[in-house]
Design an enzyme around this catalytic site. Sequence first.
Site, PDB file in Angstrom:
ATOM      1  CG  HIS A  10      -2.071  -0.987   1.066  1.00 35.88           C
ATOM      2  ND1 HIS A  10      -2.067  -2.221   1.695  1.00 35.88           N
ATOM      3  CD2 HIS A  10      -3.220  -0.940   0.344  1.00 35.88           C
ATOM      4  CE1 HIS A  10      -3.178  -2.872   1.385  1.00 35.88           C
ATOM      5  NE2 HIS A  10      -3.889  -2.129   0.563  1.00 35.88           N
ATOM      6  CG  ASN A  11       3.955   1.182  -2.416  1.00 39.44           C
ATOM      7  OD1 ASN A  11       3.356   1.193  -3.499  1.00 39.44           O
ATOM      8  ND2 ASN A  11       4.769   0.190  -2.060  1.00 39.44           N
ATOM      9  CB  SER A  12       2.950   6.616  -4.106  1.00 36.18           C
ATOM     10  OG  SER A  12       4.284   6.338  -4.477  1.00 36.18           O
ATOM     11  CB  THR A  13       4.079   1.668  -6.625  1.00 34.78           C
ATOM     12  OG1 THR A  13       5.325   2.353  -6.429  1.00 34.78           O
ATOM     13  CG2 THR A  13       4.136   0.865  -7.905  1.00 34.78           C
ATOM     14  CG  HIS A  14      -2.107  -0.041  -4.279  1.00 33.64           C
ATOM     15  ND1 HIS A  14      -2.702  -1.041  -5.022  1.00 33.64           N
ATOM     16  CD2 HIS A  14      -3.094   0.476  -3.489  1.00 33.64           C
ATOM     17  CE1 HIS A  14      -3.989  -1.139  -4.698  1.00 33.64           C
ATOM     18  NE2 HIS A  14      -4.249  -0.231  -3.779  1.00 33.64           N
TER      19      HIS A  14
ATOM     20  CG  HIS B 258      -7.571   3.930  -3.481  1.00 37.44           C
ATOM     21  ND1 HIS B 258      -6.485   4.131  -4.305  1.00 37.44           N
ATOM     22  CD2 HIS B 258      -7.490   2.637  -3.071  1.00 37.44           C
ATOM     23  CE1 HIS B 258      -5.790   3.029  -4.400  1.00 37.44           C
ATOM     24  NE2 HIS B 258      -6.381   2.091  -3.664  1.00 37.44           N
ATOM     25  CG  ASP B 259      -5.403   2.163  -0.333  1.00 39.32           C
ATOM     26  OD1 ASP B 259      -6.326   2.124   0.507  1.00 39.32           O
ATOM     27  OD2 ASP B 259      -5.175   1.235  -1.140  1.00 39.32           O
TER      28      ASP B 259
ATOM     29  CG  ASP C 145      -8.459  -1.204  -4.163  1.00 40.35           C
ATOM     30  OD1 ASP C 145      -7.259  -0.872  -4.165  1.00 40.35           O
ATOM     31  OD2 ASP C 145      -9.096  -1.465  -3.122  1.00 40.35           O
TER      32      ASP C 145
ATOM     33  CD  GLN D 286      -2.363 -13.759  -5.281  1.00 38.92           C
ATOM     34  OE1 GLN D 286      -2.919 -13.258  -6.256  1.00 38.92           O
ATOM     35  NE2 GLN D 286      -2.218 -13.112  -4.136  1.00 38.92           N
TER      36      GLN D 286
END
Length: 835
Positions: free
Chosen positions: A565-569, A605-606, A731, A783
């Site tokens: 959950h970082n800016s890449t996501h 959103h995150d 998402d 997964q």
Amino acid sequence: MGCAPSIHVSQSGVIYCRDSDESNSPRQTTSVSQGPAAPLHGLFVQTDAADVIPRSRASGPPGAARVRRARTELGSGGSSGSSSAGSAAPATTTCRGRRRHCCSSAEAETQTSYTSVKQVSSAEVRIGPMRLTQDPIQVLLIFAKEDSQSDGFWWACDRAGYRCNIARTPESALECFLDKHHEIIVIDHRQTRNFDAEAVCRSIRATNPSEHTVILAVVSQASGDHEEASVLPLLHAGFNRRFMENSSIIACYNELIQIEHGEVRSQFKLRACNSVFTALDHCHEAIEITSDDHVIQYVNPAFERMMGYHKGELLGKELAELPKSDKNRADLLDTINTCIKKGKEWQGVYYARRKSGDSIQQHVKITPVIGQGGKIRHFVSLKKLCCTTDNNKQIHKIHRDSGDNSQTESHSFRYKNRRKESIDVKSISSRGSDAPSLQNRRYPSMARIHSMTIEAPITKDGLRRLSGNEYVFTKNVHQSHSHLAMPITINDVPPCIAQLLDNEESWEFNIFELEAVTHKRPLVYLGLKVFSRFGVCEFLHCSETTLRAWLQVIEANYHSSNAYHNSTHAADVLHATAFFLGKERVKGSLDQLDEVAALIAATVHDVDHPGRTNSFLCNAGSELAVLYNDTAVLESHHTALAFQLTVKDSKCNIFKNIDRNHYRTLRQAIIDMVLATEMTKHFEHVNKFVNSINKPLAAEMEGSDCECNPTGKNFPENQILIKRMMIKCADVANPCRPLDLCIEWAGRISEEYFAQTDEEKRQGLPVVMPVFDRNTCSIPKSQISFIDYFITDMFDAWDAFAHLPALMQHLADNYKHWKTLDDLKCKSLRLPSDS
């Protein structure tokens, strides 16, 4: 034959000798010097008389027998002494600088030796990087009467080059010690009729200078029929060592030398530490020293002022006992401990709670100190306040409490207080995406907004509220990146980045390549490109400079330390949203306000996500969970913080030029979409979409007589469902990405969940995702479960509306990949042939 003669010094500085059993009148007197008398110190006078005694005349202790013993043990001959003495009296040849002060015809209470000191150079001692010079050792002998034992120590001191004093009474001993501060004290403990040796020791120990003094007790030899006495009474009285009576000069010499190279040398180093502590006490940085098990051992005054505690309230306490701020990321302490336990230095930003309950943001550097056995023995923490608005207020408060009236510091505080409460956009540009987070500030719209945001996109556990420790999360805002110039507009993007962005409209776009080339700042660059393509600036009537500033602020508040959950996501979700908006049926169902809302919602959103789930946050009983009543805690925080960051500073306020009605509609759409990413209502959203969008659409395509309006997708309530479904799919679109990207995302989310499970076990919290135990988890199996449970039905419904054949093919291929790994009982992410 009388007793051995003793040597005396008159007040005028004349040395004379007399037999100890005769009257006070001198038996034989030889004048040596009439040198000036030194100032009177307590009970004894120092003169220059001894300094002029020829070295050759100082051959041994008083008395012929003692002279012979001294010559035998010390290996010194007397022939040279006699040849140079001339006609000097034999008594003076036995006076090796030994002087007594006779006061009112009474025998003096102290004796002093000085001449040997000239032969000994100062010793050089090192303690760490310090180079110290140790002066010759001073020894105090406390014997009520002169005997062979006192003479043994006297001449042992002479041989070792120590300065030596003899005291006859407890009073003179204490006065002499307070004047000289001897390193070694030898007390006669053999007889009690003259003085109480233990009482003398206790009286010396009651003085401050005795802290670094070694006190030796001379005790009688135990008789054969008596058991040897315990040393504990001596230790309790303040003695350091016990010496069995032995008048041999060599025995006394060996004892003193061992003490010098052992306790005295160690005490000398400890005394030198006082200078270090003085420096620490006057240091402006807060300093805390703890043991290897985090027990507080020292704090300096700056630490006391910063934290509001008195050192007496801290020393001896474990760090875990002190109240924690609720603004630190859940795994921050674990990250710090993992680093420092390996002997590595850790630096970063940490939130601490003052005694008053206020949280302050600190720059912290923790350095492990290696000790005996190569093991870590201490941790030294240096702490400085970060320059944030809340901290400036705290600085003012600390400044007032400490009573520091420094004009220079006051001016600095006043200057800091004039800064705006929001992040300076220009400073963010120079520092990169990890600029200080704003979640630690108090905003007028909420009582307290903390950086405790949790979301689990692949967990089906419900929210649970249990009592437990409060967890606090914050980003490490000083993870430096290389200095990549920020573009003012999309036209200023560096060529290497622009070349990557040429492919951003494709579903095959590799977000990880953009992450690498932008040094973990993909959101700003992709945002500029996507927002430009959809005309966001034109719709909002804002400049690209304002948009750039806004993107920087938002990206700065994502945690680059998070595995997933970082800016890449965020950039990946923005890319997927933009891709979906380009599909004809989606484009025909939404207006431009919806498109702008969707792009903004995907971007924020995150924001400020700590890498922990909602369930974790609720189980931990955090303030943020209490604030939002354990309901959509993270999603509520993401939207609240996003708007606070946006409107706080006009330089990044992308909404400042739109009218009120448009703003309210846009704001509501953004909030609704972000809240839709909360997974507890996943199936509700999917079912509503299927019933309100898919079924009418299918009926329209089949030409049936369904009562549902085939054009209902353009109704506002259906537009809401489409936007919700769109951001939900964006998402969690990782399983629908090309295989390499899918594998990378699977590894990242698994690592983040592993860290949460580790934290839950450490803190005794419920493990909300037990399958994500790093020791037992099968990522392929996880997964497969995720795709079966969440992805298949949702993307089938979304594909039926938006027509996404390429995505569905990737999903099928990826599912097959995970199934193959699972069938092979392989817990890795790739097939052996692929690696």
